[in-house]
Design an enzyme around this catalytic site. Structure first.
Site, short mmCIF file in Angstrom:
data_model
loop_
_atom_site.label_atom_id
_atom_site.label_comp_id
_atom_site.label_asym_id
_atom_site.label_seq_id
_atom_site.Cartn_x
_atom_site.Cartn_y
_atom_site.Cartn_z
N HIS A 1 0.83 -1.21 0.00
CA HIS A 1 0.00 0.00 0.00
C HIS A 1 0.86 1.25 0.00
O HIS A 1 0.50 2.27 -0.60
CB HIS A 1 -0.95 -0.03 1.20
CG HIS A 1 -1.96 -1.13 1.10
ND1 HIS A 1 -3.11 -1.01 0.37
CD2 HIS A 1 -1.94 -2.41 1.59
CE1 HIS A 1 -3.79 -2.15 0.43
NE2 HIS A 1 -3.09 -3.00 1.16
N ASP B 1 2.65 6.47 -5.42
CA ASP B 1 2.47 6.63 -6.86
C ASP B 1 1.64 7.90 -7.10
O ASP B 1 0.41 7.86 -7.14
CB ASP B 1 1.76 5.40 -7.42
CG ASP B 1 1.65 5.43 -8.94
OD1 ASP B 1 1.77 6.52 -9.53
OD2 ASP B 1 1.41 4.35 -9.54
N ARG C 1 -0.84 8.01 -10.13
CA ARG C 1 -2.07 7.25 -9.85
C ARG C 1 -3.02 8.05 -8.97
O ARG C 1 -4.20 8.24 -9.29
CB ARG C 1 -1.70 5.93 -9.17
CG ARG C 1 -2.82 5.20 -8.44
CD ARG C 1 -2.21 4.11 -7.57
NE ARG C 1 -3.20 3.35 -6.83
CZ ARG C 1 -3.61 3.63 -5.59
NH1 ARG C 1 -3.12 4.71 -4.98
NH2 ARG C 1 -4.48 2.87 -4.98
N GLY D 1 -12.48 -2.89 -3.55
CA GLY D 1 -11.08 -3.08 -3.21
C GLY D 1 -10.50 -1.80 -2.66
O GLY D 1 -9.52 -1.25 -3.18
N GLU E 1 -17.71 -9.94 -3.87
CA GLU E 1 -18.59 -11.02 -4.32
C GLU E 1 -19.48 -11.52 -3.18
O GLU E 1 -20.57 -12.07 -3.43
CB GLU E 1 -17.76 -12.19 -4.86
CG GLU E 1 -17.03 -11.90 -6.16
CD GLU E 1 -15.68 -11.22 -5.99
OE1 GLU E 1 -14.91 -11.17 -6.96
OE2 GLU E 1 -15.37 -10.73 -4.87
N GLU F 1 -9.66 1.01 -8.13
CA GLU F 1 -8.34 0.95 -8.76
C GLU F 1 -8.03 -0.53 -8.89
O GLU F 1 -7.42 -1.15 -8.04
CB GLU F 1 -7.31 1.68 -7.89
CG GLU F 1 -6.02 1.97 -8.64
CD GLU F 1 -5.02 0.84 -8.56
OE1 GLU F 1 -5.20 -0.17 -9.28
OE2 GLU F 1 -4.07 0.96 -7.78
N GLU G 1 -3.85 -10.21 -12.01
CA GLU G 1 -4.59 -10.36 -10.75
C GLU G 1 -6.09 -10.42 -10.97
O GLU G 1 -6.84 -10.77 -10.06
CB GLU G 1 -4.25 -9.25 -9.75
CG GLU G 1 -2.81 -9.30 -9.28
CD GLU G 1 -2.50 -8.19 -8.28
OE1 GLU G 1 -3.32 -7.26 -8.14
OE2 GLU G 1 -1.44 -8.28 -7.63
N HIS H 1 3.69 2.80 -10.34
CA HIS H 1 4.14 1.54 -9.74
C HIS H 1 3.92 0.37 -10.70
O HIS H 1 4.50 -0.70 -10.51
CB HIS H 1 3.45 1.29 -8.40
CG HIS H 1 2.01 0.88 -8.50
ND1 HIS H 1 0.99 1.78 -8.73
CD2 HIS H 1 1.43 -0.33 -8.39
CE1 HIS H 1 -0.15 1.13 -8.76
NE2 HIS H 1 0.08 -0.15 -8.56
#
Length: 343
Positions: free
Chosen positions: A16, A22, A25, A49, A100, A114, A123, A265
């Site tokens: 993190h 970053d 970002r 996320g 989910e 993100e 991923e 990153h």
């Protein structure tokens, strides 16, 4: 990496820290969200996320009524602390769950995430975003980002070749050769200087987050004819991506990982070829690129590059390479345009 291992990996604070350092970002998301306060004001937002919660805080700063920050890893505890630190605990609700498995009390107006990995798809967090969209996004709701594009181009790979010709006056090409074979099995994640890009980029994949399906991102295959814009060594294929955020009132914000843009990153992903080829300006470079889900782990893609013979594949209608057939076609087009201009 199995599902459990994937989420456990995001419990490492160092990951993190890497993302939060970053600036390209973070700035892209902040600008995209705060430039569109009119879209967030009084709205319900889902952050898929959420990690440390920085995007959720941006949404709260933009005036969101409520933000559901869903995070599966134990980093959610830090997100809760950051939410309190910024005095948004009445707006941001941190939910410790996979998206989910999460049960939200209502549909949402906006989904922020993100989700991008190396070469965009690594991923496969995109799957979670698609599932969240189908379950919770209201008709006409917004996705931040709205679209993403994956690009490819032939390149030189100096870290795999020329560097080892002279290491403080010592030739180490034998070591370089072994490293090349090793790199051929697993892509490199490096920042590549634009001078090592050999041609204009080609689009491998374009994703529109409003309607992309899980099936569409299981298997991607594309064939390319690239034309070298300068003399150099063809040693690999460089992949990068860009994301665009929606905006109705200002120029849409774009986050790009292209060589030459501010380093992120994600850097760039380089598939190293087993050999090195010399190319001249105007040389055609033909290759096939396949990205397909691993049968053993659906969070990983296998990448396959096949070098093709440029003389045996179809070239674009107006190809700029130096092959005779393409030169003749260009001459024919030029003659046609001249004749039409005289009419």
């Amino acid at each position: 990496m199995e599902s459990g291992e994937y989420f456990e990996s995001y419990e490492d604070i160092k990951i993190h820290r890497l993302m939060l350092e970053d600036s390209a970002r973070n700035s892209a998301y902040k600008e995209a969200i705060l430039n569109n306060k009119h879209e967030f004001m009084g709205k319900v937002v889902l952050d898929v996320g959420a990690g440390t919660g920085i995007l959720s805080v941006f949404c709260a700063q933009a005036g969101a009524k409520i933000v559901y920050a869903v995070e599966a890893s134990d980093i959610y505890k830090i997100a809760e602390e950051i939410v309190k630190e910024n005095k948004f605990e009445n707006i941001i609700k941190v939910i410790h769950s996979k998206v989910e498995d999460a049960v939200l009390p209502e549909k949402v107006d906006i989904i922020v995430s993100e989700w991008m990995g190396f070469y965009l798809l690594h991923e496969s967090m995109l799957d979670s975003v698609i599932i969240a969209r189908d379950r919770y996004l209201k008709p006409g709701g917004l996705m931040f980002p709205e679209s993403a594009t994956l690009y490819a181009t032939p390149c030189s790979v100096p870290s795999m070749n020329s560097f080892w010709d002279n290491v403080n006056g010592v030739k180490m090409s034998s070591l370089g050769s072994k490293l090349r074979q090793q790199a051929h099995q697993k892509p490199l994640c490096e920042s590549l200087d634009p001078e090592y890009i050999l041609s204009e980029s080609d689009t491998v994949l374009w994703i529109h987050l409003q309607d992309v399906t899980l099936e569409e991102v299981k298997y991607i295959e594309s064939n390319h004819i690239a034309v070298a814009r300068k003399k150099g060594k063809y040693e690999g294929i460089c992949l990068w991506f860009s994301c665009t955020f929606p905006s109705k009132t200002t120029e849409p914000v774009e986050l790009s990982t292209e060589p030459g843009e501010p380093i992120t990153h994600w850097k760039q992903t380089i598939i190293v070829l087993p050999l090195s080829l010399d190319v001249e300006e105007g040389s055609p470079v033909a290759y096939s690129l396949v990205l397909k889900r691993s049968s053993e782990n659906n969070r990983i893609y296998n990448i396959e590059v096949t070098m093709l013979d440029p003389s045996e594949v179809e070239h674009p209608e107006y190809c700029l390479c130096h092959m005779t057939k393409c030169i003749l076609v260009r001459k024919m087009f030029e003659k046609y345009e001249i004749e039409n201009s005289k009419k």
